[in-house]
Scaffold this motif. Structure first.
Motif, PDB file in Angstrom:
ATOM      1  N   GLU A  37       3.382   8.302 -25.432  1.00  0.00           N
ATOM      2  CA  GLU A  37       4.155   9.422 -24.599  1.00  0.00           C
ATOM      3  C   GLU A  37       4.718  10.521 -25.279  1.00  0.00           C
ATOM      4  O   GLU A  37       4.794  11.665 -24.770  1.00  0.00           O
ATOM      5  CB  GLU A  37       5.058   8.519 -23.708  1.00  0.00           C
ATOM      6  N   ALA A  38       5.284  10.124 -26.378  1.00  0.00           N
ATOM      7  CA  ALA A  38       5.967  11.158 -27.463  1.00  0.00           C
ATOM      8  C   ALA A  38       4.948  12.407 -27.746  1.00  0.00           C
ATOM      9  O   ALA A  38       5.301  13.483 -27.791  1.00  0.00           O
ATOM     10  CB  ALA A  38       6.883  10.685 -28.672  1.00  0.00           C
ATOM     11  N   PHE A  39       3.637  11.763 -28.153  1.00  0.00           N
ATOM     12  CA  PHE A  39       2.652  12.656 -28.407  1.00  0.00           C
ATOM     13  C   PHE A  39       2.269  13.710 -27.531  1.00  0.00           C
ATOM     14  O   PHE A  39       2.089  14.633 -27.517  1.00  0.00           O
ATOM     15  CB  PHE A  39       1.380  11.880 -28.986  1.00  0.00           C
ATOM     16  N   ASP A  40       2.073  13.028 -26.427  1.00  0.00           N
ATOM     17  CA  ASP A  40       1.893  13.955 -25.127  1.00  0.00           C
ATOM     18  C   ASP A  40       3.093  14.964 -24.689  1.00  0.00           C
ATOM     19  O   ASP A  40       2.629  15.902 -24.448  1.00  0.00           O
ATOM     20  CB  ASP A  40       1.595  12.756 -23.832  1.00  0.00           C
ATOM     21  N   ARG A  41       4.154  14.432 -24.768  1.00  0.00           N
ATOM     22  CA  ARG A  41       5.264  15.494 -24.577  1.00  0.00           C
ATOM     23  C   ARG A  41       5.315  16.537 -25.698  1.00  0.00           C
ATOM     24  O   ARG A  41       5.502  17.843 -25.249  1.00  0.00           O
ATOM     25  CB  ARG A  41       6.405  14.808 -24.533  1.00  0.00           C
TER      26      ARG A  41
END
Length: 187
Positions: free
Chosen positions: A165-169
């Motif tokens: 999720e952090a990568f996507d953000r």
């Protein structure tokens, strides 16, 4: 002592639920649009711990009266501490001027008008920067002249391992900066 390279701006966290792609007031300042991951911080902390023990050894050697040995220890401790700080600073930084990829050994800055496209792709990526590759996502960029830049971010690097999720953000934030500041015909 504040260490600004360790944290992303709190504006990203404060505007996480809104639709604002670029929640910053000052777009001229270089910033990392994500927080460093636990692996990067852990490696940096271990290096800083080793550096502090090396400084303690420097002080011990200096009290004994060995000036040359103390200088050698001080130089080695400075090298370890500098390595830790460079490791913590590594990553992708953005500003109105362009996109900056900071690696351990070098920095490359590309102006937005020279950037062709920034996109997320599925491809083999290096696991924690080691030679072993696994299938994952990578944020890539290409110049307008067709040259490929090194991979900007992966979901298996020290910042995003087990944090998809952090990568996507982070990938969305970098793509939003590119969409905002690239010239219209650059895509």
């Amino acid at each position: 002592m504040p260490l600004p390279f360790l944290t992303a701006d709190s504006a990203f966290d404060a505007h996480e639920d809104t639709q604002l792609p670029l929640p910053h007031e000052d777009h001229d300042r270089w910033r990392r649009p994500y927080r460093p991951g636990p692996w990067r911080v852990a490696f940096g902390a271990v290096l800083l711990l080793v550096g502090s023990f090396m400084l303690l050894a420097t002080m011990t050697v200096a009290f004994v009266g060995e000036a040359v040995g103390a200088l050698i220890c001080l130089g080695a401790a400075s090298l370890v501490i500098g390595s830790a700080l460079r490791l913590l600073r590594a990553g992708v930084w953005v500003s109105r001027a362009g996109l900056r990829r900071v690696s351990f050994l070098g920095t490359r800055t590309v102006a937005w008008q020279d950037l062709g496209e920034v996109r997320t792709v599925q491809q083999p990526v290096r696991w924690l920067g080691l030679p072993r590759t696994v299938q994952g996502q990578a944020l890539t960029a290409a110049t307008r002249s067709g040259g490929e830049l090194p991979v900007l971010l992966t979901d298996h690097n020290a910042d995003f391992l087990s944090r998809t999720e952090a990568f996507d953000r982070a990938a969305d934030a970098v793509e939003a900066w590119a969409a905002e500041y690239r010239p219209a015909g650059a895509a």
